[in-house]
Design a protein around this motif. Structure first.
Motif, PDB file in Angstrom:
ATOM      1  N   ASP A  74       0.821  -1.208   0.000  1.00  0.00           N
ATOM      2  CA  ASP A  74       0.000   0.000   0.000  1.00  0.00           C
ATOM      3  C   ASP A  74       0.858   1.263   0.000  1.00  0.00           C
ATOM      4  OD1 ASP A  74       1.050  -0.496   2.481  1.00  0.00           O
ATOM      5  OD2 ASP A  74      -0.768   0.080   3.583  1.00  0.00           O
ATOM      6  N   HIS A  75       2.006   1.207   0.672  1.00  0.00           N
ATOM      7  CA  HIS A  75       2.940   2.338   0.658  1.00  0.00           C
ATOM      8  C   HIS A  75       3.532   2.552  -0.737  1.00  0.00           C
ATOM      9  CE1 HIS A  75       6.631   4.496   2.515  1.00  0.00           C
ATOM     10  NE2 HIS A  75       5.718   5.348   2.055  1.00  0.00           N
ATOM     11  N   LEU A  76       3.819   1.444  -1.418  1.00  0.00           N
ATOM     12  CA  LEU A  76       4.365   1.523  -2.783  1.00  0.00           C
ATOM     13  C   LEU A  76       3.367   2.171  -3.718  1.00  0.00           C
ATOM     14  CD1 LEU A  76       6.519   0.858  -4.882  1.00  0.00           C
ATOM     15  CD2 LEU A  76       5.493  -1.419  -5.110  1.00  0.00           C
ATOM     16  N   GLU A  77       2.099   1.813  -3.546  1.00  0.00           N
ATOM     17  CA  GLU A  77       1.059   2.403  -4.407  1.00  0.00           C
ATOM     18  C   GLU A  77       0.982   3.911  -4.218  1.00  0.00           C
ATOM     19  OE1 GLU A  77      -3.764   2.037  -5.172  1.00  0.00           O
ATOM     20  OE2 GLU A  77      -2.742   0.630  -3.827  1.00  0.00           O
ATOM     21  N   GLU A  78       1.077   4.353  -2.958  1.00  0.00           N
ATOM     22  CA  GLU A  78       1.040   5.782  -2.679  1.00  0.00           C
ATOM     23  C   GLU A  78       2.243   6.501  -3.272  1.00  0.00           C
ATOM     24  OE1 GLU A  78      -0.223   9.426  -1.352  1.00  0.00           O
ATOM     25  OE2 GLU A  78      -1.319   7.520  -1.455  1.00  0.00           O
ATOM     26  N   ILE A  79       3.440   5.859  -3.163  1.00  0.00           N
ATOM     27  CA  ILE A  79       4.652   6.464  -3.739  1.00  0.00           C
ATOM     28  C   ILE A  79       4.519   6.607  -5.250  1.00  0.00           C
ATOM     29  CG2 ILE A  79       7.112   6.092  -4.154  1.00  0.00           C
ATOM     30  CD1 ILE A  79       7.287   4.799  -1.396  1.00  0.00           C
ATOM     31  N   ILE A  80       4.007   5.562  -5.897  1.00  0.00           N
ATOM     32  CA  ILE A  80       3.856   5.613  -7.358  1.00  0.00           C
ATOM     33  C   ILE A  80       2.849   6.676  -7.755  1.00  0.00           C
ATOM     34  CG2 ILE A  80       3.036   4.331  -9.358  1.00  0.00           C
ATOM     35  CD1 ILE A  80       4.242   1.813  -8.110  1.00  0.00           C
ATOM     36  N   ARG A  81       1.727   6.770  -7.011  1.00  0.00           N
ATOM     37  CA  ARG A  81       0.711   7.776  -7.321  1.00  0.00           C
ATOM     38  C   ARG A  81       1.292   9.196  -7.177  1.00  0.00           C
ATOM     39  NH1 ARG A  81      -2.586   6.474  -3.733  1.00  0.00           N
ATOM     40  NH2 ARG A  81      -3.694   4.847  -4.904  1.00  0.00           N
ATOM     41  N   THR A  82       2.049   9.372  -6.095  1.00  0.00           N
ATOM     42  CA  THR A  82       2.667  10.681  -5.871  1.00  0.00           C
ATOM     43  C   THR A  82       3.692  11.014  -6.967  1.00  0.00           C
ATOM     44  OG1 THR A  82       2.384  10.407  -3.475  1.00  0.00           O
ATOM     45  CG2 THR A  82       3.954  12.086  -4.215  1.00  0.00           C
ATOM     46  N   ALA A  83       4.488   9.987  -7.350  1.00  0.00           N
ATOM     47  CA  ALA A  83       5.490  10.195  -8.406  1.00  0.00           C
ATOM     48  C   ALA A  83       4.831  10.550  -9.723  1.00  0.00           C
ATOM     49  CB  ALA A  83       6.353   8.939  -8.550  1.00  0.00           C
ATOM     50  N   LEU A  84       3.709   9.872 -10.055  1.00  0.00           N
ATOM     51  CA  LEU A  84       2.992  10.177 -11.297  1.00  0.00           C
ATOM     52  C   LEU A  84       2.419  11.589 -11.262  1.00  0.00           C
ATOM     53  CD1 LEU A  84       1.180   6.772 -11.933  1.00  0.00           C
ATOM     54  CD2 LEU A  84       3.051   7.759 -13.270  1.00  0.00           C
ATOM     55  N   ALA A  85       1.890  11.985 -10.105  1.00  0.00           N
ATOM     56  CA  ALA A  85       1.352  13.343  -9.991  1.00  0.00           C
ATOM     57  C   ALA A  85       2.453  14.383 -10.151  1.00  0.00           C
ATOM     58  CB  ALA A  85       0.644  13.497  -8.635  1.00  0.00           C
ATOM     59  N   ARG A  86       3.598  14.090  -9.533  1.00  0.00           N
ATOM     60  CA  ARG A  86       4.720  15.013  -9.661  1.00  0.00           C
ATOM     61  C   ARG A  86       5.209  15.098 -11.101  1.00  0.00           C
ATOM     62  NH1 ARG A  86      10.602  14.811  -6.601  1.00  0.00           N
ATOM     63  NH2 ARG A  86      11.140  16.995  -7.018  1.00  0.00           N
ATOM     64  N   ARG A  87       5.285  13.952 -11.775  1.00  0.00           N
ATOM     65  CA  ARG A  87       5.694  13.950 -13.186  1.00  0.00           C
ATOM     66  C   ARG A  87       4.692  14.729 -14.020  1.00  0.00           C
ATOM     67  NH1 ARG A  87       9.526  14.189 -16.578  1.00  0.00           N
ATOM     68  NH2 ARG A  87      10.634  12.882 -15.094  1.00  0.00           N
ATOM     69  N   LYS A  88       3.385  14.600 -13.674  1.00  0.00           N
ATOM     70  CA  LYS A  88       2.368  15.333 -14.421  1.00  0.00           C
ATOM     71  C   LYS A  88       2.555  16.836 -14.239  1.00  0.00           C
ATOM     72  CE  LYS A  88      -2.629  15.677 -15.083  1.00  0.00           C
ATOM     73  NZ  LYS A  88      -3.951  15.182 -14.640  1.00  0.00           N
ATOM     74  N   ARG A  89       2.816  17.258 -12.974  1.00  0.00           N
ATOM     75  CA  ARG A  89       3.056  18.677 -12.731  1.00  0.00           C
ATOM     76  C   ARG A  89       4.289  19.169 -13.483  1.00  0.00           C
ATOM     77  NH1 ARG A  89       1.828  17.165  -7.407  1.00  0.00           N
ATOM     78  NH2 ARG A  89       4.051  17.220  -6.829  1.00  0.00           N
ATOM     79  N   LYS A  90       5.333  18.347 -13.470  1.00  0.00           N
ATOM     80  CA  LYS A  90       6.543  18.715 -14.214  1.00  0.00           C
ATOM     81  C   LYS A  90       6.245  18.863 -15.709  1.00  0.00           C
ATOM     82  CE  LYS A  90      10.196  16.688 -11.321  1.00  0.00           C
ATOM     83  NZ  LYS A  90      11.267  15.675 -11.292  1.00  0.00           N
ATOM     84  N   THR A  91       5.418  17.935 -16.211  1.00  0.00           N
ATOM     85  CA  THR A  91       5.073  17.982 -17.636  1.00  0.00           C
ATOM     86  C   THR A  91       4.293  19.254 -17.968  1.00  0.00           C
ATOM     87  OG1 THR A  91       5.002  15.575 -17.751  1.00  0.00           O
ATOM     88  CG2 THR A  91       3.877  16.786 -19.501  1.00  0.00           C
ATOM     89  N   ILE A  92       3.337  19.605 -17.092  1.00  0.00           N
ATOM     90  CA  ILE A  92       2.559  20.830 -17.306  1.00  0.00           C
ATOM     91  C   ILE A  92       3.466  22.057 -17.272  1.00  0.00           C
ATOM     92  CG2 ILE A  92       0.780  22.324 -16.308  1.00  0.00           C
ATOM     93  CD1 ILE A  92      -0.624  19.757 -15.328  1.00  0.00           C
ATOM     94  N   ILE A  93       4.349  22.083 -16.263  1.00  0.00           N
ATOM     95  CA  ILE A  93       5.287  23.208 -16.155  1.00  0.00           C
ATOM     96  C   ILE A  93       6.212  23.268 -17.370  1.00  0.00           C
ATOM     97  CG2 ILE A  93       7.218  24.131 -14.816  1.00  0.00           C
ATOM     98  CD1 ILE A  93       5.845  23.017 -12.317  1.00  0.00           C
TER      99      ILE A  93
END
Length: 304
Positions: A74-93
């Motif tokens: 469950d911790h891994l899932e949260e890390i991956i979700r957070t990493a994807l969100a961060r990558r999405k923000r980076k992509t938008i920026i």
């Protein structure tokens, strides 16, 4: 592929590109990179021992997420979700900055084009203003000469007055005028440069035999930088005229050839096209004065 997990031993093979958010897969070279920033997966660092040193090192490399082993599902899932969100923000920026860069490039290109156009317009305006100013100056000199010569009845006095005014426009020059009606030089004023080695009579004879004769034949101005290099005259004449620059202008009015105006001075500097153009503007007032006196003399001869 949305997520890429990299172990500590693979950190050295990952290289971030400075000018974009693209990244290199392990073993790739910059020339082979074709993945756009929008399609790049989220990068998650996998720490082998979970030490602070590794965590700081991973953070310095700007990974999207960090996993310290062992990790729960469950911790891994949260890390991956957070990493994807961060990558999405980076992509938008990254996309925003990309559009801003393109906009800035277009603005800078437009500014350069506008600047070049403004520079051209300014140069044209300055050049036009200089030309207009120069034209007005020439017109004023011509009008001043016309006013000065108007009403004169003595040909010799009028010609000497005209030569003095004309000579002011050509520094360090001497001037003479040949009247076609009389077939001889009627007025001659030497400049301040005059050297005793030059004989006035000799110069007049050389001028009549060379440059004046050329103008009479062609009815065109003649400009010679150095009389010693004028190939159309004899070697003896070239030797005598060496070191002198000559300008001869035909004086005409109402289609009638009246005279030849000659200016000469030692070189350097030689007489120039600009000086020729400046003097050309003063020929019409001189021609009108000559024609007026000649007509008056003819009228008086009929009355006597």
């Amino acid at each position: 592929m949305d997520v890429l997990l990299l172990q500590l031993g693979e950190f050295e093979r990952v290289r971030r590109l400075v000018k974009s958010n693209d990244f290199l897969y392990p073993g790739e070279s910059p020339s082979s990179l074709s993945t756009p920033a929008e399609a790049a997966p989220a990068l998650i660092a996998v720490l082998s021992d979970g030490s602070i040193h590794e965590a700081v090192y991973a953070a310095r490399l700007d990974f999207d997420g960090i996993i310290a082993l062992p990790v729960q599902a469950d911790h891994l899932e949260e890390i991956i979700r957070t990493a994807l969100a961060r990558r999405k923000r980076k992509t938008i920026i990254a996309r925003r900055y990309g559009r801003m860069r393109q906009l800035c490039q277009r603005i800078n290109r437009s500014r350069r084009q506008l600047r070049d156009k403004v520079d051209i317009i300014c140069r044209d305006l300055v050049r036009s203003n200089q030309q207009l100013t120069h034209t007005l100056q020439r017109m004023n000199r011509a009008y001043d000469l016309q006013d000065e010569l108007m009403g004169e009845f003595d040909m010799s006095y009028m010609l000497h007055k005209a030569l003095r005014r004309i000579k002011q426009q050509v520094p360090q020059s001497s001037a003479l005028i040949y009247l076609a009606a009389g077939g001889q030089i009627e007025a001659h004023i030497s400049g301040s440069w005059y050297d005793s080695k030059y004989d006035i009579t000799q110069i007049e004879e050389l001028a009549e035999a060379t440059i004046i004769e050329r103008v009479i034949q062609t009815r065109q101005p003649v400009l010679i930088a150095d009389g010693g290099k004028w190939q159309q005259i004899t070697a003896d004449q070239r030797e005598l005229l060496a070191g002198l620059s000559f300008l001869a202008l035909p004086v005409t009015a109402e289609g009638e050839f009246l005279a030849v105006l000659v200016l000469y001075r030692p070189t350097p500097p030689p007489l120039s096209e600009k000086e020729k153009d400046d003097l050309s503007a003063m020929l019409l007032p001189l021609a009108k004065a000559i024609l007026s006196i000649q007509r008056l003399q003819h009228y008086l001869s009929l009355k006597s």
